[in-house]
Write an enzyme that holds these catalytic residues in place. Sequence first.
Site, PDB file in Angstrom:
ATOM      1  N   ARG A 155      11.505   2.347   3.175  1.00  0.00           N
ATOM      2  CA  ARG A 155      10.920   1.609   4.293  1.00  0.00           C
ATOM      3  C   ARG A 155      11.921   0.540   4.683  1.00  0.00           C
ATOM      4  NH1 ARG A 155       5.504   1.066   5.595  1.00  0.00           N
ATOM      5  NH2 ARG A 155       4.975  -0.645   6.965  1.00  0.00           N
ATOM      6  N   ARG A 177       0.822  -1.220   0.000  1.00  0.00           N
ATOM      7  CA  ARG A 177       0.000   0.000   0.000  1.00  0.00           C
ATOM      8  C   ARG A 177       0.848   1.260   0.000  1.00  0.00           C
ATOM      9  NH1 ARG A 177      -5.249  -1.074   1.902  1.00  0.00           N
ATOM     10  NH2 ARG A 177      -5.396  -3.323   2.125  1.00  0.00           N
ATOM     11  N   THR A 178       1.821   1.298   0.904  1.00  0.00           N
ATOM     12  CA  THR A 178       2.652   2.501   1.003  1.00  0.00           C
ATOM     13  C   THR A 178       3.422   2.720  -0.291  1.00  0.00           C
ATOM     14  OG1 THR A 178       2.862   2.153   3.370  1.00  0.00           O
ATOM     15  CG2 THR A 178       4.452   3.629   2.378  1.00  0.00           C
ATOM     16  N   HIS A 190       6.240   6.412  11.105  1.00  0.00           N
ATOM     17  CA  HIS A 190       5.694   6.283   9.764  1.00  0.00           C
ATOM     18  C   HIS A 190       5.070   7.633   9.446  1.00  0.00           C
ATOM     19  CE1 HIS A 190       4.179   4.722   6.169  1.00  0.00           C
ATOM     20  NE2 HIS A 190       3.228   3.913   6.600  1.00  0.00           N
ATOM     21  N   LYS A 217      24.305  -9.617  -0.479  1.00  0.00           N
ATOM     22  CA  LYS A 217      25.735  -9.373  -0.365  1.00  0.00           C
ATOM     23  C   LYS A 217      26.145  -8.816   0.991  1.00  0.00           C
ATOM     24  CE  LYS A 217      26.439  -9.048  -5.295  1.00  0.00           C
ATOM     25  NZ  LYS A 217      26.170  -8.188  -6.437  1.00  0.00           N
TER      26      LYS A 217
END
Lengths: 311, 151
Positions: A106, A55-56, A134, A85
């Site tokens: 995020r 969604r974000t 957030h 890595k």
Amino acid sequence: MNNPLYQKNIISIADLSRSDLELILETAHSLKQNPQPTLLNNKVIASCFFEASTRTRLSFETAVQRLGGSVIGFDSGGNTSLAQKGETLADSVKVISSYADAFFMRHPQEGAARLASEFTSVPVINGGDGSNQHPTQTLLDLFTIYETQARLDNLNIAFVGDLKYGRTVHSLAQALSLFNCNFYFISPEALAMPDYIIEELTERDISFSLHTSIEEVVDELDVLYMTRVQKERFDETEYQHMKSAFLLNAGMLKNVKDNLKVLHPLPRIDEINQDVDNTPYAYYFQQAQNGVFARQALLALLLTNHFQAKP
Amino acid sequence: MQKKLQVEAIEQGSVIDHIPAHQGVKILKFFKFTQTNEKITIGLNLATKSGESKDLIKIENTFFNDKQANQLALFAPNATINQIKDFKVVNKFKVQLPSSFIDVLSCPNSNCISHNEPVQSRFYVKQKKTLKLKCHYCEKSFNRATFDELD
Ligand SMILES: [Zn+2]
């Protein structure tokens, strides 16, 4: 006049002043009324999801494209060669941000966005760092309240559900505490607002009260902010008992104020009955759509010095 | 005996006084004084006029810079440091709680990004009375007692 957010980072709601917040909300409002499809022409925005959040990501990438910018990035860090890595986040950020004009990220660990901002000279926007912050969710919540109530001051706002673990309600309550609102916290005792939030509100002289059912206060409210109570946290009998107190249906809205809006960060499960969707009070889908405008506002302010919001 | 210990002079060095009882040994460890070859005299659980006991450390040829003096506040917020030269106290000052601690403490939150990245830890003093520190990165606040590596 210089825009005070130009080239700044958006890491934590606590970093933003009341006037910063107002500028962002006015800009979001203006962009909703007057789209600016070429504002970010020739700008490349990195959209880096070290942890998946569909969604974000969709909301943010839509915001970039609606302003005419282009997106590079990845949608799930665990599958990238970066993670495999074993590179430090600091190194990944240095490299990726050298390709881009802004860095949206995020990450599953708390503090990741703050750290990233120390290893790049382009603006960093935090799209969620572990259980910490957030801020773009908080901004879209504030924008939705501002849009539906035409102000942020002196509102009666109830938060319902899991107030203990929900970072969404914590940062929204913190942000709204700059605006002298009156809070109602409605939750099972086991999921009450944490002490540190209560202490902060007390220090700021914010009035709030604790309740154990929506119906106790619903008729006084301007905003009813619903969140999910996770079934897993309770046994079946407890959960059935709680349902009646913390789940919303249309019948409970018979005598509410005309301007009441019901919000929810989505996804909802059953805490808002579908019969609420057709009432004039439901606003959670528009709220989700507002995420695009709130994120557009940040991009416009961080990346263009002289962008003027039209009133 | 105790009186004698407290007045025993050093020619050059530092005397840290008014350390809460049981913190003296932690301070020795924290500043790695357990590894120095300088002469150290320590007094533990000494009686004070107020009736509470205290610890005291005298260390020769060693002086605290401001940063170290501030770090002492983690253990002994009311300590005083006496600088001794030629058997005389040339400077006496109270420890002051700094506004932040940089590269001194490790974040108690195991999911905090500061652990495996090339950065110094940083904590802001959020509350002085019962010391509370807030991590610059994960933004969580912790009581002094949560930083167990200091114990
Ligand atoms: Zn931390």
